[in-house]
Write a protein that holds these residues in place. Sequence first.
Motif, PDB file in Angstrom:
ATOM      1  N   SER A 226      -9.186  -4.624  -3.112  1.00  0.00           N
ATOM      2  CA  SER A 226     -10.004  -4.244  -4.267  1.00  0.00           C
ATOM      3  C   SER A 226      -9.261  -3.299  -5.195  1.00  0.00           C
ATOM      4  O   SER A 226      -9.571  -3.214  -6.388  1.00  0.00           O
ATOM      5  CB  SER A 226     -11.311  -3.593  -3.798  1.00  0.00           C
ATOM      6  N   LEU A 227      -8.276  -2.585  -4.653  1.00  0.00           N
ATOM      7  CA  LEU A 227      -7.489  -1.645  -5.449  1.00  0.00           C
ATOM      8  C   LEU A 227      -6.200  -2.266  -5.989  1.00  0.00           C
ATOM      9  O   LEU A 227      -5.409  -1.593  -6.646  1.00  0.00           O
ATOM     10  CB  LEU A 227      -7.144  -0.408  -4.606  1.00  0.00           C
ATOM     11  N   GLY A 228      -5.984  -3.546  -5.667  1.00  0.00           N
ATOM     12  CA  GLY A 228      -4.836  -4.251  -6.220  1.00  0.00           C
ATOM     13  C   GLY A 228      -3.589  -4.262  -5.361  1.00  0.00           C
ATOM     14  O   GLY A 228      -2.544  -4.751  -5.799  1.00  0.00           O
ATOM     15  N   ALA A 229      -3.674  -3.739  -4.151  1.00  0.00           N
ATOM     16  CA  ALA A 229      -2.514  -3.769  -3.258  1.00  0.00           C
ATOM     17  C   ALA A 229      -2.322  -5.184  -2.705  1.00  0.00           C
ATOM     18  O   ALA A 229      -3.286  -5.931  -2.538  1.00  0.00           O
ATOM     19  CB  ALA A 229      -2.693  -2.779  -2.122  1.00  0.00           C
ATOM     20  N   GLU A 230      -1.084  -5.544  -2.430  1.00  0.00           N
ATOM     21  CA  GLU A 230      -0.776  -6.835  -1.814  1.00  0.00           C
ATOM     22  C   GLU A 230      -0.746  -6.655  -0.301  1.00  0.00           C
ATOM     23  O   GLU A 230      -0.059  -5.758   0.202  1.00  0.00           O
ATOM     24  CB  GLU A 230       0.564  -7.365  -2.313  1.00  0.00           C
ATOM     25  N   VAL A 231      -1.473  -7.517   0.404  1.00  0.00           N
ATOM     26  CA  VAL A 231      -1.639  -7.358   1.847  1.00  0.00           C
ATOM     27  C   VAL A 231      -0.926  -8.474   2.600  1.00  0.00           C
ATOM     28  O   VAL A 231      -1.103  -9.660   2.309  1.00  0.00           O
ATOM     29  CB  VAL A 231      -3.135  -7.362   2.232  1.00  0.00           C
ATOM     30  N   TYR A 232      -0.098  -8.065   3.555  1.00  0.00           N
ATOM     31  CA  TYR A 232       0.570  -8.996   4.469  1.00  0.00           C
ATOM     32  C   TYR A 232       0.278  -8.520   5.883  1.00  0.00           C
ATOM     33  O   TYR A 232       0.070  -7.336   6.132  1.00  0.00           O
ATOM     34  CB  TYR A 232       2.084  -9.020   4.215  1.00  0.00           C
ATOM     35  N   GLN A 233       0.249  -9.460   6.812  1.00  0.00           N
ATOM     36  CA  GLN A 233      -0.072  -9.102   8.195  1.00  0.00           C
ATOM     37  C   GLN A 233       1.041  -9.546   9.142  1.00  0.00           C
ATOM     38  O   GLN A 233       1.643 -10.603   8.971  1.00  0.00           O
ATOM     39  CB  GLN A 233      -1.408  -9.712   8.619  1.00  0.00           C
ATOM     40  N   ASN A 234       1.285  -8.697  10.133  1.00  0.00           N
ATOM     41  CA  ASN A 234       2.290  -8.983  11.149  1.00  0.00           C
ATOM     42  C   ASN A 234       1.836  -8.365  12.458  1.00  0.00           C
ATOM     43  O   ASN A 234       1.273  -7.266  12.489  1.00  0.00           O
ATOM     44  CB  ASN A 234       3.651  -8.400  10.743  1.00  0.00           C
ATOM     45  N   LYS A 235       2.070  -9.051  13.552  1.00  0.00           N
ATOM     46  CA  LYS A 235       1.641  -8.564  14.857  1.00  0.00           C
ATOM     47  C   LYS A 235       2.309  -7.236  15.188  1.00  0.00           C
ATOM     48  O   LYS A 235       3.515  -7.067  15.035  1.00  0.00           O
ATOM     49  CB  LYS A 235       2.005  -9.597  15.932  1.00  0.00           C
ATOM     50  N   TRP A 236       1.506  -6.289  15.640  1.00  0.00           N
ATOM     51  CA  TRP A 236       2.003  -4.971  16.031  1.00  0.00           C
ATOM     52  C   TRP A 236       2.638  -5.048  17.411  1.00  0.00           C
ATOM     53  O   TRP A 236       2.048  -5.582  18.355  1.00  0.00           O
ATOM     54  CB  TRP A 236       0.854  -3.969  16.045  1.00  0.00           C
TER      55      TRP A 236
ATOM     56  N   LEU B  34      -8.516  -3.866   4.774  1.00  0.00           N
ATOM     57  CA  LEU B  34      -7.987  -4.920   3.909  1.00  0.00           C
ATOM     58  C   LEU B  34      -8.832  -5.097   2.663  1.00  0.00           C
ATOM     59  O   LEU B  34      -8.296  -5.273   1.560  1.00  0.00           O
ATOM     60  CB  LEU B  34      -7.898  -6.239   4.677  1.00  0.00           C
ATOM     61  N   ALA B  35     -10.155  -5.060   2.819  1.00  0.00           N
ATOM     62  CA  ALA B  35     -11.047  -5.236   1.671  1.00  0.00           C
ATOM     63  C   ALA B  35     -10.836  -4.120   0.649  1.00  0.00           C
ATOM     64  O   ALA B  35     -10.777  -4.371  -0.561  1.00  0.00           O
ATOM     65  CB  ALA B  35     -12.500  -5.273   2.136  1.00  0.00           C
ATOM     66  N   ILE B  36     -10.703  -2.886   1.135  1.00  0.00           N
ATOM     67  CA  ILE B  36     -10.489  -1.752   0.238  1.00  0.00           C
ATOM     68  C   ILE B  36      -9.151  -1.893  -0.467  1.00  0.00           C
ATOM     69  O   ILE B  36      -9.046  -1.710  -1.689  1.00  0.00           O
ATOM     70  CB  ILE B  36     -10.556  -0.428   1.028  1.00  0.00           C
ATOM     71  N   ALA B  37      -8.114  -2.228   0.289  1.00  0.00           N
ATOM     72  CA  ALA B  37      -6.771  -2.343  -0.284  1.00  0.00           C
ATOM     73  C   ALA B  37      -6.720  -3.429  -1.357  1.00  0.00           C
ATOM     74  O   ALA B  37      -6.160  -3.223  -2.443  1.00  0.00           O
ATOM     75  CB  ALA B  37      -5.760  -2.626   0.809  1.00  0.00           C
TER      76      ALA B  37
ATOM     77  N   LEU C 146       2.138   0.942   6.293  1.00  0.00           N
ATOM     78  CA  LEU C 146       1.766   0.276   7.544  1.00  0.00           C
ATOM     79  C   LEU C 146       0.331   0.667   7.892  1.00  0.00           C
ATOM     80  O   LEU C 146      -0.015   1.848   7.851  1.00  0.00           O
ATOM     81  CB  LEU C 146       2.706   0.682   8.675  1.00  0.00           C
ATOM     82  N   THR C 147      -0.488  -0.320   8.243  1.00  0.00           N
ATOM     83  CA  THR C 147      -1.900  -0.019   8.499  1.00  0.00           C
ATOM     84  C   THR C 147      -2.436  -0.715   9.739  1.00  0.00           C
ATOM     85  O   THR C 147      -2.015  -1.813  10.096  1.00  0.00           O
ATOM     86  CB  THR C 147      -2.786  -0.436   7.303  1.00  0.00           C
ATOM     87  N   TYR C 148      -3.389  -0.052  10.360  1.00  0.00           N
ATOM     88  CA  TYR C 148      -4.294  -0.665  11.343  1.00  0.00           C
ATOM     89  C   TYR C 148      -5.551   0.197  11.364  1.00  0.00           C
ATOM     90  O   TYR C 148      -5.512   1.367  11.760  1.00  0.00           O
ATOM     91  CB  TYR C 148      -3.674  -0.732  12.742  1.00  0.00           C
ATOM     92  N   ASN C 149      -6.650  -0.364  10.885  1.00  0.00           N
ATOM     93  CA  ASN C 149      -7.941   0.325  10.842  1.00  0.00           C
ATOM     94  C   ASN C 149      -7.830   1.702  10.175  1.00  0.00           C
ATOM     95  O   ASN C 149      -8.106   2.739  10.774  1.00  0.00           O
ATOM     96  CB  ASN C 149      -8.520   0.453  12.249  1.00  0.00           C
ATOM     97  N   GLU C 150      -7.444   1.677   8.919  1.00  0.00           N
ATOM     98  CA  GLU C 150      -7.236   2.909   8.156  1.00  0.00           C
ATOM     99  C   GLU C 150      -8.236   3.053   7.009  1.00  0.00           C
ATOM    100  O   GLU C 150      -7.920   3.606   5.955  1.00  0.00           O
ATOM    101  CB  GLU C 150      -5.807   2.936   7.599  1.00  0.00           C
ATOM    102  N   GLU C 151      -9.473   2.598   7.215  1.00  0.00           N
ATOM    103  CA  GLU C 151     -10.446   2.640   6.126  1.00  0.00           C
ATOM    104  C   GLU C 151     -10.755   4.068   5.661  1.00  0.00           C
ATOM    105  O   GLU C 151     -11.166   4.268   4.517  1.00  0.00           O
ATOM    106  CB  GLU C 151     -11.744   1.928   6.530  1.00  0.00           C
ATOM    107  N   LYS C 152     -10.541   5.067   6.513  1.00  0.00           N
ATOM    108  CA  LYS C 152     -10.788   6.451   6.112  1.00  0.00           C
ATOM    109  C   LYS C 152      -9.740   6.963   5.134  1.00  0.00           C
ATOM    110  O   LYS C 152      -9.998   7.886   4.365  1.00  0.00           O
ATOM    111  CB  LYS C 152     -10.803   7.372   7.340  1.00  0.00           C
ATOM    112  N   HIS C 153      -8.551   6.378   5.187  1.00  0.00           N
ATOM    113  CA  HIS C 153      -7.417   6.923   4.442  1.00  0.00           C
ATOM    114  C   HIS C 153      -6.891   6.050   3.319  1.00  0.00           C
ATOM    115  O   HIS C 153      -6.240   6.550   2.406  1.00  0.00           O
ATOM    116  CB  HIS C 153      -6.249   7.182   5.412  1.00  0.00           C
ATOM    117  N   ILE C 154      -7.124   4.742   3.405  1.00  0.00           N
ATOM    118  CA  ILE C 154      -6.321   3.824   2.600  1.00  0.00           C
ATOM    119  C   ILE C 154      -6.558   3.968   1.101  1.00  0.00           C
ATOM    120  O   ILE C 154      -5.619   3.850   0.298  1.00  0.00           O
ATOM    121  CB  ILE C 154      -6.521   2.357   3.073  1.00  0.00           C
TER     122      ILE C 154
END
Length: 302
Positions: free
Chosen positions: A49-59, A44-47, A10-18
Amino acid sequence: MKLPISTIILTYNEEKHIERCIRSAQQFSEAIFLVDSFSTDQTLAIAKSLGAEVYQNKWENNHAKQFNWGLENLPISTEWVFRLDADEYLTDELIAEIGQKLPVLARGISGVVFERKMVFLDKLITKGMLQMNMLRLFRYGQGFCEDRWMDEHIVLTQGKSIHFNDYFVDHNLNPLDWWIQKHNNYAIREAIDLLNLEYQLVVPKTAQAKQYELSTDALSKRKKKEKYAHMPLFWRSFIYFVYRYFFKLGFTQGKEGFLWHFLQGWWYRTLVDAKVYEVKKACGEDKEKIRQFIAENYQIKL
């Protein structure tokens, strides 16, 4: 080593960790999914680029609901699911243990419990901690996340859990101010949880969870919380700090150990008690007044 595991983050603005999180998951996962709450940074861009599949859902201010949405909507095709937070990663020893043990687990084992250790101010906290065991790996279709204000756990719908020996790490890279703000926000939710133990304010959101048993570790944690809830306000946070810092040898880990046990074991829990006291002072033991007070002052509807 790719195992039949889908890791959900689960992510929201996790560019430091992802990146760290995904690279850890790649060592044992066949698939990696992000359930993102519409991040505005480079997560999202980092994820991607690393091959992760990204889906979005309202928090909706609910980790359990977001994770369960992922279980219901992601194209999971693996036998197992791993829940991993963005600021967490697995040790090499745990990855090796999963690789050795998972393929030979009996069919009656549906979940795996691991210990979580904390890194605070870049120091692994090994003293003064009560062991934090969490069920994070489970067979797909045989588990879900119970819906609670705080302290939600994975619930197995069938089978039993087993405990592995090695641990994973929670290491947040944000500054101390972020940590303080986060725990200030957590405090009212923890206060609601303690008030609910006393007054039964909240109807359980996930009725399905009543049908199934929590893991032994989760039940043990709940019983400890119930015991804590019946101790005197403010004294209980002080006693908890003394137990951790002195009796559990937290003082042996220097300044980082002191700050961790003071802030997380005493300051945070005193803040929780202050909010419990605030509610009781304003409302007495009137359940409806308590619900109204929390809704009006903290925008949380029970």
